[in-house]
Scaffold this active site. Structure first.
Site, PDB file in Angstrom:
ATOM      1  N   SER A  79       1.181  -1.662   0.122  1.00 35.91           N
ATOM      2  CA  SER A  79      -0.099  -0.130  -0.153  1.00 35.91           C
ATOM      3  C   SER A  79       0.557   1.244  -0.468  1.00 35.91           C
ATOM      4  CB  SER A  79      -1.150  -0.252   1.243  1.00 35.91           C
ATOM      5  OG  SER A  79      -1.825   1.745   1.461  1.00 35.91           O
ATOM      6  N   TYR A 121      -3.023  -0.545   9.670  1.00 40.04           N
ATOM      7  CA  TYR A 121      -3.099  -0.660   8.566  1.00 40.04           C
ATOM      8  C   TYR A 121      -1.367  -0.362   7.886  1.00 40.04           C
ATOM      9  CZ  TYR A 121      -3.625  -0.847   3.456  1.00 40.04           C
ATOM     10  OH  TYR A 121      -4.316  -1.005   1.772  1.00 40.04           O
TER      11      TYR A 121
END
Length: 153
Positions: free
Chosen positions: A62, A75
């Site tokens: 990400s 995350y």
């Protein structure tokens, strides 16, 4: 590979890191990092057990692994872990099984989905403050378009 976030592991604007439940952090790290480890083990083993080990593992990272994005602490930490694990696994497999084994990660950026729509877009389709901050740090200055992925050849 599995991935995602949960609201309990996201720091709301009126909260601090000290308000986030540890179990929520652990759940997101497990979902993303362990959710990457397990398929790498299963499919990687199948790739190395053939007479001439070869194959390519592509993990999903990400942009939040590269640049800290506010509020999504679990995350971001998990995706940074995936980046490190991917580099480690690439070395491990190459040293033990040769150059026929490759391991990489991609960080496709932001796509609008049901999970993040209200976070990134106002009801009229304009960008929220958070959506604008993300676009300001995105080279293409737009969110990803899933239909473009199917057109890549």
């Amino acid at each position: 590979m599995a991935g995602g976030n949960i609201s309990a592991a996201t720091i709301s604007p009126d909260a601090t890191i000290f308000d986030m439940p540890r179990v929520a952090f652990e759940e997101v790290v497990s979902l993303n990092l362990v959710g990457t480890l397990l398929p790498c083990q299963v499919f990687g083993q199948a790739m190395v057990e053939i007479s001439q080990p070869h194959g390519c593992i592509v993990n999903i990272s990400s942009m939040s692994a590269i640049r800290a994005i506010s509020r999504v602490v679990g995350y971001s930490a998990a995706k940074a872990g995936i980046d490190n694990f991917t580099r480690w696994l690439a070395v491990e497999l190459a040293q033990k099984y040769g150059d026929g084994m490759r391991v990489n990660a991609i960080a496709p950026g932001f796509f609008i989905g049901e999970q993040n729509r209200d976070l990134l877009l106002n009801s009229d389709g304009s960008l929220t403050e958070r959506g604008q901050k993300i676009i300001d740090h995105t080279p293409a200055r737009r969110f990803g378009k899933p239909w473009l992925l199917t057109q890549v050849r």
